[in-house]
Scaffold this active site. Structure first.
Site, mmCIF file in Angstrom:
data_model
loop_
_atom_site.group_PDB
_atom_site.id
_atom_site.type_symbol
_atom_site.label_atom_id
_atom_site.label_comp_id
_atom_site.label_asym_id
_atom_site.label_seq_id
_atom_site.Cartn_x
_atom_site.Cartn_y
_atom_site.Cartn_z
ATOM 1 N N ASP A 1 0.856 -1.185 0.000
ATOM 2 C CA ASP A 1 0.000 0.000 0.000
ATOM 3 C C ASP A 1 0.892 1.235 0.000
ATOM 4 O O ASP A 1 2.073 1.164 0.365
ATOM 5 C CB ASP A 1 -0.931 0.030 1.216
ATOM 6 N N SER A 2 0.311 2.350 -0.390
ATOM 7 C CA SER A 2 1.053 3.610 -0.357
ATOM 8 C C SER A 2 1.357 4.042 1.069
ATOM 9 O O SER A 2 2.197 4.913 1.289
ATOM 10 C CB SER A 2 0.258 4.707 -1.069
ATOM 11 N N GLU B 1 -3.121 9.235 7.720
ATOM 12 C CA GLU B 1 -1.680 8.970 7.797
ATOM 13 C C GLU B 1 -1.019 9.766 8.924
ATOM 14 O O GLU B 1 -0.001 9.347 9.472
ATOM 15 C CB GLU B 1 -1.004 9.293 6.462
ATOM 16 N N CYS C 1 -11.006 3.168 -0.863
ATOM 17 C CA CYS C 1 -9.637 3.444 -0.422
ATOM 18 C C CYS C 1 -9.441 2.646 0.847
ATOM 19 O O CYS C 1 -10.288 2.694 1.754
ATOM 20 C CB CYS C 1 -9.417 4.930 -0.155
ATOM 21 N N HIS D 1 -7.595 3.046 3.264
ATOM 22 C CA HIS D 1 -7.430 3.851 4.470
ATOM 23 C C HIS D 1 -8.774 4.117 5.169
ATOM 24 O O HIS D 1 -8.833 4.257 6.392
ATOM 25 C CB HIS D 1 -6.808 5.216 4.143
#
Length: 280
Positions: free
Chosen positions: A11-12, A159, A193, A195
């Site tokens: 994942d990013s 994040e 997403c 997240h």
């Protein structure tokens, strides 16, 4: 450093851990490597070229650790990089490796959740602009009407550990209001997403009670179980000692570990890596 033939999950950032957790629950005996490209996150507003470059560097690093199979647990990477990787990069450099994404398995089943046949898709700017969900859902469920809404500030909030703070409430409501203003008939909202499940409680609190909120973790996990059942040559080559390794491209691993442990619902101890070394 790595297990012999683990499944790679990329994942990013830390969002893919919501998918990874579901995969481990469904397939607990396998070996895994998780890689978060936190040093270059978020991906959502970057170009196709940049996202492909970053994703391909991370995938190659995972191949070098022994992963024969990598799951892109990132919608932006799946939308903007997966096709090029599958159709151009793998045949030339790694014909025996496989890379799978999260969009197709989600598109295959999302129609099962809706009664009104109108759904909302919440994603990063990159995922929404790519049109990937529109194309994939049209392929599997042409009778569905899909309304998309970008939520560009959600990933940075998550994040940075602000997802459970009062300051995030405004931005959760902002994007949900914009989505729901598109149609009163939306009865299903897809969190496109990985997240976003950490915002699930706030998302549900800002939507009517009759709306179903769909996260991708269990969907992707079930799809992987089916994939391995259908590809025994891949399944039989995977090592199965229950080992899990975590890596990040940000050198502050303590910060990554703190937030990742909340995502994964278990203690995470990661190592820093530079994925750019030795990439093609």
């Amino acid at each position: 450093m790595a297990t012999q033939n683990p499944i790679g999950v990329f994942d990013s950032g830390i969002g893919g851990l919501t998918v990874f957790r579901s995969i481990v629950e469904a397939l607990p005996g396998y070996d895994y490597i998780y890689l978060g490209d936190n040093g270059r996150a978020p991906y959502g507003n970057r170009s196709f070229k940049t996202i492909h470059q970053y994703t391909w560097e991370c995938v190659q690093w995972m191949f070098k650790q022994g992963c024969p199979l990598v799951i892109l647990a990132c919608n932006t990477a799946s939308a903007k990089a997966l096709r090029t990787i599958q159709q151009q990069d793998l045949p030339k450099l790694y014909p025996d490796k496989r890379v799978l994404g999260v969009i197709r398995p989600t598109a295959e089943v999302i129609g099962d959740y809706t009664t009104t046949k109108e759904i909302g898709v919440l994603g990063t700017k990159g995922t929404v602009q790519s049109g990937s969900y529109l194309l994939e859902i049209e392929h599997f469920s042409p009778d569905l009407k899909v309304h998309q809404q970008a939520a560009p500030l959600w990933v940075p909030l998550i994040e940075n550990g602000e997802y459970d703070k009062p300051g995030s409430d405004y931005y959760v409501k902002l994007y949900l209001d914009q989505l729901m203003a598109q149609s009163p008939n939306i009865d299903t909202v897809l969190l496109a997403c990985t997240h976003y499940p950490l915002l699930a409680d706030k998302i549900k609190a800002n939507l009517p009670a009759n709306i179903t909120v769909v996260a991708q973790g269990d969907i992707v996990a079930a799809s992987l179980v089916d994939y391995l059942r259908r590809h025994l040559e891949m399944e039989q080559g995977l090592t199965k000692t229950g080992k899990r390794e975590f890596y990040t491209t940000i050198d502050d691993t303590a910060d990554f570990d703190h937030h990742a442990s909340q995502f994964f619902n278990d203690e995470v101890k990661s190592q820093f890596v530079d994925v750019r070394e030795g990439c093609e």
